[in-house]
Design a protein around this motif. Structure first.
Motif, PDB file in Angstrom:
ATOM      1  N   LEU A   1       7.378  -4.794  47.356  1.00  0.00           N
ATOM      2  CA  LEU A   1       8.472  -4.439  48.266  1.00  0.00           C
ATOM      3  C   LEU A   1       9.553  -3.604  47.587  1.00  0.00           C
ATOM      4  O   LEU A   1      10.275  -2.865  48.252  1.00  0.00           O
ATOM      5  N   GLN A   2       9.667  -3.733  46.259  1.00  0.00           N
ATOM      6  CA  GLN A   2      10.767  -3.039  45.607  1.00  0.00           C
ATOM      7  C   GLN A   2      10.322  -2.069  44.515  1.00  0.00           C
ATOM      8  O   GLN A   2      10.395  -0.865  44.691  1.00  0.00           O
ATOM      9  N   GLU A   3       9.826  -2.625  43.394  1.00  0.00           N
ATOM     10  CA  GLU A   3       9.618  -1.769  42.226  1.00  0.00           C
ATOM     11  C   GLU A   3       8.668  -0.611  42.488  1.00  0.00           C
ATOM     12  O   GLU A   3       8.927   0.519  42.129  1.00  0.00           O
ATOM     13  N   ASN A   4       7.528  -0.924  43.100  1.00  0.00           N
ATOM     14  CA  ASN A   4       6.552   0.146  43.336  1.00  0.00           C
ATOM     15  C   ASN A   4       6.379   0.385  44.835  1.00  0.00           C
ATOM     16  O   ASN A   4       5.285   0.692  45.298  1.00  0.00           O
ATOM     17  N   ASN A   5       7.496   0.247  45.589  1.00  0.00           N
ATOM     18  CA  ASN A   5       7.365   0.291  47.051  1.00  0.00           C
ATOM     19  C   ASN A   5       6.802   1.603  47.585  1.00  0.00           C
ATOM     20  O   ASN A   5       6.211   1.633  48.649  1.00  0.00           O
ATOM     21  N   ARG A   6       6.970   2.686  46.800  1.00  0.00           N
ATOM     22  CA  ARG A   6       6.448   3.971  47.287  1.00  0.00           C
ATOM     23  C   ARG A   6       4.931   3.989  47.394  1.00  0.00           C
ATOM     24  O   ARG A   6       4.350   4.809  48.091  1.00  0.00           O
ATOM     25  N   ASN A   7       4.308   3.060  46.678  1.00  0.00           N
ATOM     26  CA  ASN A   7       2.845   3.013  46.739  1.00  0.00           C
ATOM     27  C   ASN A   7       2.339   2.232  47.956  1.00  0.00           C
ATOM     28  O   ASN A   7       1.151   2.164  48.186  1.00  0.00           O
ATOM     29  N   TYR A   8       3.254   1.639  48.716  1.00  0.00           N
ATOM     30  CA  TYR A   8       2.814   0.770  49.811  1.00  0.00           C
ATOM     31  C   TYR A   8       3.357   1.249  51.152  1.00  0.00           C
ATOM     32  O   TYR A   8       4.555   1.476  51.297  1.00  0.00           O
ATOM     33  N   THR A   9       2.440   1.399  52.111  1.00  0.00           N
ATOM     34  CA  THR A   9       2.849   1.922  53.416  1.00  0.00           C
ATOM     35  C   THR A   9       2.720   0.817  54.475  1.00  0.00           C
ATOM     36  O   THR A   9       2.194  -0.255  54.210  1.00  0.00           O
ATOM     37  N   LYS A  10       3.170   1.148  55.659  1.00  0.00           N
ATOM     38  CA  LYS A  10       3.040   0.212  56.775  1.00  0.00           C
ATOM     39  C   LYS A  10       1.841   0.580  57.646  1.00  0.00           C
ATOM     40  O   LYS A  10       1.787   0.219  58.820  1.00  0.00           O
ATOM     41  N   ASP A  11       0.880   1.258  57.040  1.00  0.00           N
ATOM     42  CA  ASP A  11      -0.324   1.627  57.775  1.00  0.00           C
ATOM     43  C   ASP A  11      -1.279   0.421  57.822  1.00  0.00           C
ATOM     44  O   ASP A  11      -2.330   0.400  57.186  1.00  0.00           O
ATOM     45  N   THR A  12      -0.875  -0.603  58.569  1.00  0.00           N
ATOM     46  CA  THR A  12      -1.677  -1.832  58.679  1.00  0.00           C
ATOM     47  C   THR A  12      -1.843  -2.163  60.163  1.00  0.00           C
ATOM     48  O   THR A  12      -1.103  -1.635  60.991  1.00  0.00           O
ATOM     49  N   ILE A  13      -2.799  -3.051  60.462  1.00  0.00           N
ATOM     50  CA  ILE A  13      -3.014  -3.399  61.883  1.00  0.00           C
ATOM     51  C   ILE A  13      -1.719  -3.916  62.489  1.00  0.00           C
ATOM     52  O   ILE A  13      -1.344  -3.562  63.596  1.00  0.00           O
ATOM     53  N   GLN A  14      -1.011  -4.777  61.722  1.00  0.00           N
ATOM     54  CA  GLN A  14       0.230  -5.371  62.217  1.00  0.00           C
ATOM     55  C   GLN A  14       1.182  -4.293  62.727  1.00  0.00           C
ATOM     56  O   GLN A  14       1.674  -4.355  63.854  1.00  0.00           O
TER      57      GLN A  14
END
Ligand code: HEM
Length: 438
Positions: free
Chosen positions: A54-67
């Motif tokens: 959620l913080q340190e490497n947040n740029r690597n994580y998107t909200k492209d999920t089913i939810q």
């Protein structure tokens, strides 16, 4: 866990996902890998791992999920569901509407709304009528969002908008609970109802925007800010629509549900309720609470914080890994689904002693330092931290203290109320309660 190992758990996963996840964490620890063919999902349950995502490497994580893709069927590219550069631009634009100084008039809005509810309650109390507190909280939270953010009494001025949002959300829940659903393009009755709701939603928003008169600076609401941004060419009409719908979806059921669970917990813990009432009477002495009282209503804030720990409305947070990553020594492949559950994290035995117990003192200043920041994430964390978190906390403190000046609430239903994981963690069958005048 391989796909076939999950198979026997499917009914439970469907009806009690938080309970299933909690059991997984208790059995397998802070890392659970669901290896389901094309989907590699990692359920992470340690504050360090959560902080990295959620913080340190947040740029690597998107909200492209089913939810979030499912929610985006309603909210489009609003703040909650957007990603990357467009999200950042909109967040910067909208943030000022949630600044502390702008929340000042929130107390007037909330007091007006609660006092109107209390008039209703006075009549019901006289007849000893049972009240669905869940329904009442939903209604007032919706009113607060409408008045505070748009200057609109939504249920009176835009009932079709409210109806359409609720119908559309039912569809989101249905999709979330059923692994296989007919594609939206098929004309099934459910799909058609959903599309009709979206159409009505868009029409209602359009009607609001067309007739909207922008207020002077200083008295602006979020809606004025959005409309101005559209006039200045910073946002399109679609963007404005998406943000407006996002605020309704994100800002009402969350607060309402948290308050409903707070009433439930208080009814089961008379000693906490008494301490709370003592604080409220001492600080306010019978007059209505205002913004300036909130720093003194510390126990009220702790009670709400503890309710958010046990019943976090946003019980599930998901992300998709853009590229590969290593988290606490574990390899995460590109494309992996990351599952974070505030509900489970808030019960982690290493950070929460006797985790199921309702103990607001955990959040007094001294003890609050005992747990790591990312062991408690009712509002998420990092750059995508809930934009409405201060709004929600202020609103809750005001509502709790105002209502408790007049009423205690007692459980009226038989047996414990089960938490149902819908878009938020909702009480199954509502929350029937009895009003006890003070
Ligand atoms: C984001 C929870 C109240 C608007 C979030 C997130 C959580 C959350 C966990 C982050 C989701 C993620 O990272 O995937 C809550 C809870 C609330 C609450 C528990 C009440 C107790 C509100 C209110 C509003 C609001 C009152 C607006 C009036 C938003 C928006 C986002 C968000 C727009 C997306 C922010 C972004 O990504 O930039 N909320 N929320 N929330 N919340 Fe809240």
């Amino acid at each position: 866990l391989k796909g076939y190992q999950l198979f026997p758990h499917l009914p439970r996963i469907r009806t009690d996902t938080p309970g299933f996840l909690l059991e997984c964490a208790q059995r397998y620890g802070d890392w659970v890998h669901f290896d389901v063919g094309v989907t590699q999902a990692f359920f992470i349950n340690h504050p360090d791992a959560v902080r990295q995502v959620l913080q340190e490497n947040n740029r690597n994580y998107t909200k492209d999920t089913i939810q979030y893709r499912t929610l985006a069927l309603i909210t489009g590219q609003g703040l909650l569901t957007a990603d990357g550069e467009p999200w950042l631009q909109h967040r910067r634009l909208i943030q000022p509407a949630f600044a502390r100084s702008r929340l000042v008039s929130l107390d007037d809005v909330v007091m007006g709304v609660v006092d109107r509810m209390l008039v209703r309650w006075d009549a019901w109390a006289k007849q000893n009528q049972i009240v669905d507190v869940d329904h009442e909280m939903l209604e007032i939270a919706l009113e607060v969002v409408g008045l505070a953010l748009f200057g609109l009494d939504l249920s009176r001025e835009a009932p079709q908008l409210v109806r359409a949002v609720l119908t559309a959300l039912d569809y989101v829940i249905y999709r979330a609970q059923n692994l296989v659903v007919p594609p939206l393009s098929w004309p099934t009755p459910r799909n058609r109802a959903f599309k009709r709701a979206l159409f009505e939603l868009d029409q209602a928003v359009e009607a609001i925007l067309t007739s909207h008169q922008v207020r002077d600076e200083g008295e602006e609401t979020l809606l004025d800010l959005l409309v101005r941004a559209e006039q200045a060419g910073q946002l399109t009409r679609q963007h404005v629509r998406d943000e407006l719908v996002t605020m309704i979806v994100a800002g009402h059921e969350t607060v309402a549900t948290a308050l409903t669970w707070t009433w439930y917990l208080l009814a089961h813990h008379p000693e906490v309720e008494s301490a709370l009432i003592t604080e409220i009477d001492t600080v306010l002495g019978g007059r209505p609470p205002g913004r300036e009282d909130l720093p003194k209503l510390t126990f009220t804030a702790q009670v709400f914080a503890e309710a958010l720990r046990l019943y976090p409305p946003a019980w599930l947070i998901t992300r998709r890994a853009r590229g590969a990553d290593t988290i606490s020594g574990y390899e995460i492949p590109a494309g992996a689904l990351i599952i974070i559950s505030p509900y489970v994290l808030h019960r982690h035995p290493a950070f929460w002693e006797d985790a199921e117990a309702f103990r607001p003192e955990r959040f007094d200043e001294r003890q609050a330092r005992a747990y790591p920041r990312f062991a408690y994430i009712p509002f998420g964390g990092g750059p995508r931290l809930c934009i409405g978190n201060q709004f929600a906390l202020v609103e809750a403190q005001l509502i709790l203290s105002r209502v408790l000046q007049r009423y205690r609430l007692a459980i009226a239903g038989a047996g414990p109320v089960r938490a149902e994981p819908l878009v938020t963690l909702r009480p199954r069958g509502g929350m029937p309660m009895r009003l006890i005048p003070r």
